[in-house]
Write an enzyme that holds these catalytic residues in place. Structure first.
Site, PDB file in Angstrom:
ATOM      1  N   SER A 158       7.551  -1.359  13.213  1.00 58.71           N
ATOM      2  CA  SER A 158       8.733  -1.518  14.057  1.00 58.71           C
ATOM      3  C   SER A 158       9.280  -2.944  14.058  1.00 58.71           C
ATOM      4  O   SER A 158      10.385  -3.172  14.543  1.00 58.71           O
ATOM      5  CB  SER A 158       8.379  -1.098  15.491  1.00 58.71           C
ATOM      6  OG  SER A 158       7.278  -1.851  15.952  1.00 58.71           O
ATOM      7  N   GLY A 202       4.628  -6.666   9.187  1.00 53.40           N
ATOM      8  CA  GLY A 202       4.141  -6.886  10.544  1.00 53.40           C
ATOM      9  C   GLY A 202       2.620  -6.999  10.572  1.00 53.40           C
ATOM     10  O   GLY A 202       1.959  -7.000   9.530  1.00 53.40           O
ATOM     11  N   ALA A 203       2.066  -7.097  11.779  1.00 53.89           N
ATOM     12  CA  ALA A 203       0.606  -7.113  11.943  1.00 53.89           C
ATOM     13  C   ALA A 203       0.279  -6.604  13.334  1.00 53.89           C
ATOM     14  O   ALA A 203       1.122  -6.637  14.238  1.00 53.89           O
ATOM     15  CB  ALA A 203       0.057  -8.523  11.753  1.00 53.89           C
ATOM     16  N   LYS A 240      -4.281  -5.232  10.259  1.00 53.02           N
ATOM     17  CA  LYS A 240      -3.120  -4.396   9.988  1.00 53.02           C
ATOM     18  C   LYS A 240      -3.577  -2.949   9.817  1.00 53.02           C
ATOM     19  O   LYS A 240      -4.759  -2.679   9.706  1.00 53.02           O
ATOM     20  CB  LYS A 240      -2.413  -4.870   8.709  1.00 53.02           C
ATOM     21  CG  LYS A 240      -1.687  -6.203   8.915  1.00 53.02           C
ATOM     22  CD  LYS A 240      -0.915  -6.672   7.690  1.00 53.02           C
ATOM     23  CE  LYS A 240      -0.019  -5.683   7.061  1.00 53.02           C
ATOM     24  NZ  LYS A 240       0.955  -5.027   7.968  1.00 53.02           N
ATOM     25  N   GLY A 241      -2.599  -2.063   9.812  1.00 53.61           N
ATOM     26  CA  GLY A 241      -2.935  -0.657   9.561  1.00 53.61           C
ATOM     27  C   GLY A 241      -2.753   0.249  10.750  1.00 53.61           C
ATOM     28  O   GLY A 241      -3.103   1.429  10.692  1.00 53.61           O
ATOM     29  N   GLU A 243       0.095  -1.800   1.901  1.00 50.67           N
ATOM     30  CA  GLU A 243       0.526  -3.118   2.378  1.00 50.67           C
ATOM     31  C   GLU A 243      -0.287  -4.233   1.717  1.00 50.67           C
ATOM     32  O   GLU A 243       0.255  -5.293   1.368  1.00 50.67           O
ATOM     33  CB  GLU A 243       0.391  -3.196   3.902  1.00 50.67           C
ATOM     34  CG  GLU A 243       1.408  -2.321   4.627  1.00 50.67           C
ATOM     35  CD  GLU A 243       1.197  -2.265   6.132  1.00 50.67           C
ATOM     36  OE1 GLU A 243       2.157  -1.929   6.833  1.00 50.67           O
ATOM     37  OE2 GLU A 243       0.077  -2.531   6.595  1.00 50.67           O
ATOM     38  N   LYS A 285       1.021 -10.215  19.677  1.00 51.95           N
ATOM     39  CA  LYS A 285       0.072  -9.961  18.581  1.00 51.95           C
ATOM     40  C   LYS A 285      -0.879 -11.148  18.343  1.00 51.95           C
ATOM     41  O   LYS A 285      -1.836 -11.024  17.586  1.00 51.95           O
ATOM     42  CB  LYS A 285       0.825  -9.655  17.286  1.00 51.95           C
ATOM     43  CG  LYS A 285       1.819  -8.504  17.370  1.00 51.95           C
ATOM     44  CD  LYS A 285       1.130  -7.193  17.578  1.00 51.95           C
ATOM     45  CE  LYS A 285       2.061  -5.990  17.589  1.00 51.95           C
ATOM     46  NZ  LYS A 285       2.703  -5.692  16.340  1.00 51.95           N
TER      47      LYS A 285
HETATM   48  C1  A5P Z   1       1.302  -0.472   9.380  1.00 51.47           C
HETATM   49  O1  A5P Z   1       0.232   0.240   8.900  1.00 51.47           O
HETATM   50  C2  A5P Z   1       0.823  -1.696  10.072  1.00 51.47           C
HETATM   51  O2  A5P Z   1       0.023  -2.521   9.306  1.00 51.47           O
HETATM   52  C3  A5P Z   1       1.975  -2.459  10.671  1.00 51.47           C
HETATM   53  O3  A5P Z   1       2.416  -3.474   9.825  1.00 51.47           O
HETATM   54  C4  A5P Z   1       1.490  -3.044  11.936  1.00 51.47           C
HETATM   55  O4  A5P Z   1       0.926  -1.982  12.668  1.00 51.47           O
HETATM   56  C5  A5P Z   1       2.600  -3.708  12.743  1.00 51.47           C
HETATM   57  O5  A5P Z   1       3.496  -2.747  13.213  1.00 51.47           O
HETATM   58  P1  A5P Z   1       4.546  -3.082  14.335  1.00 51.47           P
HETATM   59  O6  A5P Z   1       5.457  -4.098  13.775  1.00 51.47           O
HETATM   60  O7  A5P Z   1       5.211  -1.737  14.563  1.00 51.47           O
HETATM   61  O8  A5P Z   1       3.809  -3.532  15.531  1.00 51.47           O
END
Ligand code: A5P
Length: 225
Positions: free
Chosen positions: A34, A85-86, A97-98, A106, A124
């Protein structure tokens, strides 16, 4: 007009900020989630002359919808930049991540990129990784055995998600609690047969983290080399 929440404002500010790093002629890795969604939308508005590799089916759909060219990883081989993102970022810039289950692709995409830029809202940032359950993609055959090995390594609980990854594999979430040495745990996880990929991204992969607060103030934390 839809009122954006404070977190959404921060995600938008961080995501849009990172779009400015992308220039004509670049190969660009597009993350999932997101926050990076806002990077993709900003690139769609600007329409730079770039070719992209997407880290999930969801991202590929969004990127094409906004008019970006998405190609398979091997078409480009290397990328100038990847933005993603993370779920957690520690002071050394190690990541978890994940959360969205896309961490395997990723990591492939981040490793292809000369610059890996991470976009997050300030919630985060953590002192130590681990409050967020660590996502681990496994092959189905080994899921139970890997779960037992994760408990041996200190996970208090291991749960299996209902959904499979885009690669068709199960994803486990391991509750390690505080992870004192993320690179050491990452190495141990890589050594477990049946693990496809885990969600620790060690700091050496990261060039900078773009962080935004709820008032849309953005700062960059650049990794010291
Ligand atoms: C996807 O698998 C994740 O690694 C996303 O990059 C991580 O969860 C960050 O997502 P948001 O930006 O939605 O918090």
């Amino acid at each position: 007009m839809v009122e954006l929440s404070a977190v959404e404002i921060a995600k938008q500010a961080a995501g849009r900020h990172a779009a400015a790093f992308v220039e004509d002629g670049m190969g660009v890795g597009l993350g999932t989630g997101s926050t990076v969604r806002h990077t993709i939308i900003a690139l769609g508005e600007r329409q730079p002359c770039i070719r992209c590799v997407a880290t999930s089916e969801q991202t590929a759909v969004l990127a094409r919808d906004v008019g970006l060219e998405v190609v398979a990883p091997e078409v480009l081989g290397r990328l100038d930049i990847a933005v993603d993102g993370a779920d957690e970022v520690d002071p050394a810039l190690n990541l978890i991540k994940g959360g969205g289950g896309a961490h395997t692709r990723e990591k492939v995409v981040a490793a292809m990129a000369e610059r890996f830029v991470v976009v997050v809202d300030e919630s985060k940032l953590v002192d130590r990784l681990g409050a967020f359950g660590l996502p681990i993609e496994v092959i189905d055959f080994a899921a139970g055995v890997v779960a037992a090995r994760l408990r041996d390594l200190g996970a208090a609980g291991v749960t299996r998600r209902a959904a499979l990854s885009d690669n068709g594999n199960p994803i486990l979430d391991a509750a390690f609690g505080e992870i004192p040495d993320p690179p050491a745990l990452a190495a141990r996880l890589c050594a477990i047969p049946g693990v496809v990929e885990h969600g620790i991204f060690t700091a050496d992969m990261v060039e900078r983290v773009v962080v935004s607060s709820a008032d849309a103030r953005v700062r960059e934390i650049v990794r010291e080399s």
